[in-house]
Design an enzyme around this catalytic site. Structure first.
Site, short mmCIF file in Angstrom:
data_model
loop_
_atom_site.label_atom_id
_atom_site.label_comp_id
_atom_site.label_asym_id
_atom_site.label_seq_id
_atom_site.Cartn_x
_atom_site.Cartn_y
_atom_site.Cartn_z
N CYS A 326 5.54 18.09 -16.14
CA CYS A 326 5.31 18.41 -17.54
C CYS A 326 6.11 19.66 -17.94
O CYS A 326 7.32 19.62 -18.00
CB CYS A 326 3.82 18.55 -17.80
N HIS A 423 0.95 13.77 -15.34
CA HIS A 423 -0.10 14.51 -14.64
C HIS A 423 -0.97 13.53 -13.85
O HIS A 423 -1.03 12.35 -14.16
CB HIS A 423 -1.00 15.23 -15.65
#
Length: 477
Positions: A326, A423
């Site tokens: 991310c 994630h």
């Protein structure tokens, strides 16, 4: 409602355990936290985001996580300001003083979410935030007594004896509360006791006498709590494991969704080291993971201030691997452009230059659960996306994964620099095993999901053995 005499006294864990107890007793149960402050968020089945602790509590209930379980989520973006998520969606970005003025508007959606949950289950177990003793925050409160009284929910107050001064924690809370708020409290719990609980009998009786509240028990320290996903960055351990594969994670100042790392910490073939400010990334590291962050550009500056950019460059020259997740993925590119000032002041920040990519911050936030295929190993993988920013560049021609036929993430030509927006990927046993084996780790039999579920059962057993769970559940109305 479980409230605490302070932050980090074990409220989240106790709610998870009580949820599992209620479920095992045949009750339909849901967790609820009116207001949470955390950069560790989960994507829900209805396409929003809530605090990671409420997602774990939902698991304890055997329910899918839903935005109603945490209608107000504050995600700190600086020392003085936070993004405000209401019922799963971004509502505003405000400074602390501005939020105090905003709170009265938020009680209505909080009660709306709570009432929907209450109608759908036998019992809702609510978690407070911080402490009701912060009476300077009482006006407009939606996190503790303001909510408890508006919803008429009885409160059990938790004190943490491991911190010391637990008698003053509880009796002092009674002393500063307004009488109407104190009347909402049905009793108290003593948490995290170490040693012989009978040694605290006199102190326990003193609290009952001075506070006038019933005691529901003394709960010994629950060591297996470390095996559950962490919500608070204060819970991050410096190191875990003693395996041959060495993984280092620089702890960014605004680190987010760091429970991504929990499955790696439990792998027998891995040593996971969290590198704090002022410490160098060890030279014998095999893999550096740049984790998620709530503020990519600010944390990239933080990373450079620690000298970690130099450490990472040296690590790459030695043939080491790097994975950015991310915000960490965005850092790996050539530049991060933020023309609208969505990630701090408007401007541009040079990246680490390890992947031929550029990220432009956009106001739209990507929130989705994802099923993918790892490009290098062919292993199935599941995870979720929760980010702003659009990433483009030549490195995308070598994807990290494939999602429904589309490319996701990027990998360098030599395969050693990797980036992904996904994630939660390491919670998938199939992918984690394949990924670690490619780095030289031995095959592992760890079933992470089963272990978390077993720990929740152990936590429920622990509470049943050491406190009056029947009395606490009977206090509900």
């Amino acid at each position: 409602m479980i409230q605490g005499t302070g932050s980090n006294v074990g409220k989240s864990l106790l709610v998870a355990g009580l949820c599992r107890v209620a479920r095992r007793r045949g009750l339909s149960v849901a967790p609820f936290k009116p207001q949470n402050m955390s950069n560790n968020a989960a994507v829900t089945a209805d396409g929003g985001e809530i605090g990671r602790a409420q997602a774990l509590q939902a698991l304890a209930c055997g329910r899918a996580a839903h935005t109603d379980m945490n209608p107000v989520l504050l995600k700190p973006e600086s020392d003085t300001g936070s993004q405000v998520i209401v019922q799963g969606r971004r509502f505003a970005t405000v400074k602390a003083r501005e939020y105090a003025r905003l709170k009265p508007q938020l009680l209505a959606p909080v009660l709306e979410s709570f009432n929907r949950l209450r109608r759908s289950v036998d019992i809702v177990i609510v978690e407070g935030a911080g402490s009701p003793a912060e009476v300077n925050l009482r006006v407009g409160d939606i996190a503790n007594m303001g909510f408890a009284r508006a919803a008429d929910v009885p409160v059990i107050l938790v004190g943490d004896i491991d911190r010391g001064g637990v008698i003053a924690q509880i009796v002092g809370t009674k002393a500063v509360l307004e009488p109407e708020d104190a009347a909402q409290i049905a009793g108290f719990l003593i948490n995290r006791f170490r040693g012989d609980p009978s040694l605290f009998d006199d102190g326990y009786a003193l609290i009952e006498r001075r506070a006038g509240w019933r005691g529901f028990g003394v709960i010994p320290h629950f060591a297996d709590a470390a095996l559950l996903p962490a919500e608070d960055a204060l819970d991050l351990r410096r190191a875990a494991g003693s395996g041959a594969l060495r993984i280092a994670v620089p702890v960014l100042s605004r680190i987010a969704n760091f429970d991504d790392l929990d499955p790696l910490a439990q792998e027998p073939g891995v040593t996971l080291s969290m590198i704090g400010a002022g410490y160098a990334i060890p030279g014998d590291t095999d893999l550096v993971i740049l984790p998620g962050t709530k503020s990519t550009r600010a944390d990239l500056a933080w990373l450079r201030a620690q000298g970690w950019d130099i450490d990472i460059a040296a690590h790459v020259r030695r043939g080491g691997h790097v994975l950015g997740v991310c915000g960490g993925y965005q850092m790996l590119g050539r530049a991060i452009h933020d023309p609208l000032g969505l990630d701090g002041a408007a401007g541009d920040t040079p990246g680490l230059g390890l992947l031929d990519l550029v990220t432009v911050m956009r106001p739209e936030k990507r929130l989705s659960r994802v099923e993918a295929i790892h490009a290098a190993s062919g292993a199935p993988m599941s995870g979720y996306e929760i980010h702003i920013g659009e990433t483009t560049g030549a490195a995308l021609d070598r994807p990290f994964a494939h999602v429904a036929g589309a490319s996701e993430g990027a990998v360098s030509a030599n395969g050693r620099i990797m980036g992904s927006y996904l994630h939660g990927m390491f919670a998938d046993d199939r992918f984690r095993n394949a990924f670690l084996r490619q780095l030289g780790a031995a095959p592992s039999a760890l079933n992470y999901g089963e272990r978390v579920d077993a720990v929740l059962d152990g936590l429920a057993d622990h509470l049943e053995a050491h406190c009056d769970v029947t009395g606490m559940l009977a206090a509900a109305r």
